[in-house]
Design a protein around this motif. Structure first.
Motif, PDB file in Angstrom:
ATOM      1  N   PRO A   1      -7.785  -0.003   1.060  1.00  0.00           N
ATOM      2  CA  PRO A   1      -7.629  -1.486   2.573  1.00  0.00           C
ATOM      3  C   PRO A   1      -7.207  -1.152   3.897  1.00  0.00           C
ATOM      4  O   PRO A   1      -6.680  -0.022   4.638  1.00  0.00           O
ATOM      5  N   TRP A   2      -8.272  -1.461   4.959  1.00  0.00           N
ATOM      6  CA  TRP A   2      -8.049  -1.497   6.138  1.00  0.00           C
ATOM      7  C   TRP A   2      -6.647  -2.394   6.499  1.00  0.00           C
ATOM      8  O   TRP A   2      -6.590  -3.350   6.192  1.00  0.00           O
TER       9      TRP A   2
ATOM     10  N   SER B   1       0.824  -1.346   0.301  1.00  0.00           N
ATOM     11  CA  SER B   1       0.196   0.186   0.229  1.00  0.00           C
ATOM     12  C   SER B   1       0.912   1.067   0.413  1.00  0.00           C
ATOM     13  O   SER B   1       0.367   2.270  -0.301  1.00  0.00           O
ATOM     14  N   THR B   2       1.737   1.472   0.675  1.00  0.00           N
ATOM     15  CA  THR B   2       3.223   2.447   0.264  1.00  0.00           C
ATOM     16  C   THR B   2       2.928   3.032  -0.876  1.00  0.00           C
ATOM     17  O   THR B   2       2.965   4.021  -1.202  1.00  0.00           O
ATOM     18  N   TYR B   3       3.242   1.879  -2.163  1.00  0.00           N
ATOM     19  CA  TYR B   3       3.657   2.333  -3.424  1.00  0.00           C
ATOM     20  C   TYR B   3       2.193   2.417  -4.239  1.00  0.00           C
ATOM     21  O   TYR B   3       2.184   2.547  -5.220  1.00  0.00           O
TER      22      TYR B   3
ATOM     23  N   TRP C   1     -11.513  -3.039  -2.871  1.00  0.00           N
ATOM     24  CA  TRP C   1     -10.105  -1.934  -2.238  1.00  0.00           C
ATOM     25  C   TRP C   1      -9.190  -1.980  -3.276  1.00  0.00           C
ATOM     26  O   TRP C   1      -8.867  -2.618  -4.868  1.00  0.00           O
ATOM     27  N   ASP C   2      -8.254  -0.964  -3.332  1.00  0.00           N
ATOM     28  CA  ASP C   2      -7.248  -0.240  -4.359  1.00  0.00           C
ATOM     29  C   ASP C   2      -6.790  -1.590  -4.490  1.00  0.00           C
ATOM     30  O   ASP C   2      -5.093  -1.697  -5.033  1.00  0.00           O
TER      31      ASP C   2
ATOM     32  N   PHE D   1      -8.221 -10.926   8.640  1.00  0.00           N
ATOM     33  CA  PHE D   1      -9.384 -10.815   7.172  1.00  0.00           C
ATOM     34  C   PHE D   1     -10.385 -11.656   7.011  1.00  0.00           C
ATOM     35  O   PHE D   1     -11.505 -11.584   7.029  1.00  0.00           O
ATOM     36  N   GLU D   2     -10.176 -12.155   7.708  1.00  0.00           N
ATOM     37  CA  GLU D   2     -11.587 -13.946   7.498  1.00  0.00           C
ATOM     38  C   GLU D   2     -12.284 -13.296   8.529  1.00  0.00           C
ATOM     39  O   GLU D   2     -13.956 -13.040   8.738  1.00  0.00           O
TER      40      GLU D   2
END
Length: 383
Positions: free
Chosen positions: A196-197, A156-158, A226-227, A205-206
């Motif tokens: 995303p969370w 997600s950082t990228y 989500w992205d 996640f489940e």
């Protein structure tokens, strides 16, 4: 809720590309996918690629098979496009791809006859009907589901880097938005879309999905938009943050960057490193900056709040991760990332065309031409 994560070979690649259908004379979108799909779907039935419909009847989506390399997946996509052209050329329909159409209006577009889409529109109403957006999705195989959530968090950082490189939606319904990627901000209006969370494990996640299903928010994991998200059915991580790429070479380069980043982060996990995600508020700010400024954005790159111009940070990544690209056999595609930074992303090229006389029909003609011939008209034009 136990979620099975399918077996998948490490760092394999799958690519999905959403493509618009347009009238070459007017530049308007044309809702002719339904009349084309039965033949196209049948033709691809025994191929590695698939050709399917999407939310709107003006769109066709092509999907690669599982590629051991980026080039194999891109070859699948190229073959799919050839088959689509064999059907569209005789009826005078052109193809193009971008995050948005420069001047199309939502109320002139038809929704595909699929219950899933009509359920979504019924729930989301005006925002759902305004989803005149096109994107690409890149799947990367993950061999161990315990890695999935740490990889999603770290990758997600990228996302702003990928979003800036792929930005191609500077216009919306005939207006210049001032954003490189207006699509990024429109798409996140759907209730399960956006960043995303930050979860800690597969069990988290489940539990998240169990809550969502119990509350009647979603029916299954495919409705989490989500992205970047786990794709349990395929055993992959799926990056969905990017606007539609306007050319096949750019699609290949973005796929290579995603593959290289996932493999790089996976190796760090193998070495026993704990991958620290950015704070959620940094992720949110980065997404907005990339959407607004594209390759001219400055982004936050670590938990200390260190900031770099995104173009500079992309160049650093290309240099630092070149050996990983070599190992994965995607050197050529990966080097294309530097070309995008140097020559300009699609949103910049579109803005340059529009600046000549303001005629957005010429922007559509430009996108049609690029889809056929590849990127051209190297420019650097701020959004």
């Amino acid at each position: 809720m136990a979620i099975t994560f399918a077996e998948s070979a490490r760092s394999t690649v799958g690519v999905e590309w959403e493509v618009m259908l347009a009238d070459p004379r007017t530049g308007e979108l044309v809702g002719r996918a339904p009349e084309l799909l039965s033949e196209l779907e049948a033709a691809s039935q025994h191929s590695r690629h698939t050709v399917t419909g999407e939310l709107l009847t003006n769109t066709i989506e092509v999907t690669s098979g599982v590629g051991a390399t980026v080039s194999q997946a891109i070859d699948d996509v190229a073959q799919a496009i050839r088959e689509v052209r064999a059907a569209t050329d005789p009826i005078g329909v052109e193809l193009l791809s971008a995050g948005s159409h420069p001047f199309a209006q939502w109320y002139q577009q038809d929704v595909s006859e699929h219950s899933r889409y009509h359920t979504m529109i019924d729930r989301t109403q005006w925002w759902g009907r305004n989803m005149m957006i096109w994107g690409i999705h890149v799947h990367i195989g993950v061999e161990d589901r315990r890695k999935v959530i740490p990889l999603v968090n770290a990758l997600s950082t990228y996302l702003p880097h990928l979003q800036a490189l792929a930005a191609s939606s500077p216009f919306w319904a005939g207006e210049r938005t001032g954003y490189a990627s207006n699509r990024a901000l429109v798409f996140q209006q759907l209730p399960t879309a956006g960043l995303p969370w930050t979860l800690e494990s597969w069990a988290d996640f489940e539990n998240y999905l169990d809550d969502m299903v119990t509350a009647g928010i979603v029916a299954d994991a495919t409705e989490i938009r989500w992205d970047i998200r786990p794709a349990p059915r395929w055993g992959t991580i799926e990056v969905r943050a990017c606007d539609g790429l306007s050319t096949l070479p750019e699609l290949a380069s973005i796929a290579a960057l995603v593959q290289v980043l996932v493999e790089h982060l996976s190796r760090r996990l193998d070495a026993g490193e704990t991958l620290q995600p950015l704070q959620p508020w940094y992720h949110r700010e980065n997404k907005w900056r990339a959407a607004r400024y594209g390759l001219d954005a400055t982004v936050i790159v670590d938990r200390r709040g260190t900031q770099h111009p995104v173009a500079e940070h992309i160049r650093m990544l290309v240099a630092d991760l070149a050996s990983v690209a070599t190992d994965l056999g995607c050197d050529q595609e990966f080097r294309g990332i530097a070309d995008i930074v140097r020559d300009g992303a699609s949103y910049q090229r579109q803005l340059a065309v529009a600046a000549e006389d303001g005629d957005l029909r010429r922007v559509v003609a430009h996108l049609i031409n690029e889809f056929r011939s590849g990127p051209h008209s190297a420019v650097r034009s701020a959004p």
